[in-house]
Design an enzyme around this catalytic site. Sequence first.
Site, PDB file in Angstrom:
ATOM      1  N   CYS A   1       0.866  -1.174   0.000  1.00  0.00           N
ATOM      2  CA  CYS A   1       0.000   0.000   0.000  1.00  0.00           C
ATOM      3  C   CYS A   1       0.910   1.235   0.000  1.00  0.00           C
ATOM      4  O   CYS A   1       2.091   1.124  -0.335  1.00  0.00           O
ATOM      5  CB  CYS A   1      -0.975  -0.012   1.176  1.00  0.00           C
ATOM      6  SG  CYS A   1      -0.237   0.227   2.814  1.00  0.00           S
TER       7      CYS A   1
ATOM      8  N   ASN B   1       2.449   1.484   4.371  1.00  0.00           N
ATOM      9  CA  ASN B   1       2.751   0.226   5.055  1.00  0.00           C
ATOM     10  C   ASN B   1       2.430   0.273   6.548  1.00  0.00           C
ATOM     11  O   ASN B   1       3.116  -0.316   7.367  1.00  0.00           O
ATOM     12  CB  ASN B   1       4.204  -0.192   4.819  1.00  0.00           C
ATOM     13  CG  ASN B   1       4.506  -1.629   5.230  1.00  0.00           C
ATOM     14  OD1 ASN B   1       5.595  -1.911   5.705  1.00  0.00           O
ATOM     15  ND2 ASN B   1       3.584  -2.542   5.051  1.00  0.00           N
TER      16      ASN B   1
END
Length: 150
Positions: free
Chosen positions: A9, A12
Amino acid sequence: MTISVLVVCLGNICRSPMGEAVLRNEALKRGITDIHIDSAGTAAAHIGEDPDERRKGVPISHSARQVRASDFTSFDYILAADVSNLRALERHVGHKEGSKATVRLWGSYLSDNKAIQDPYYGGLDGFTKVYEQCVKLSNAFLDEVAGKES
């Protein structure tokens, strides 16, 4: 043969560490132990931080880290939480230099192809939705790479 998976993502600390923990748990429920799972972020803003405490009680011991060029040669699958992070992964130098990893939007393992929305600026409800989505995506991913659940 061990399957290696990196869930990614932006920072994190929310979606990817939750995805890491949920994928590990779903694999263990199926008796899959030959799987290595980690998570990382495309941005460096939260390096070294613990996962967000609103993570729906998902147990995980992880310090946020950024995606490295070596991740593209050491992981079989790199799963992006959303299209923005998928594009960042595709632009990453490691993606171009001898990558063995299959880089995909994690949502592409389901027919709805939905991104995992970032719950960081919202409330607990957003984390609950991310958790539920990660369970569905984990099972869809495992169905494809390790075979259907019996």
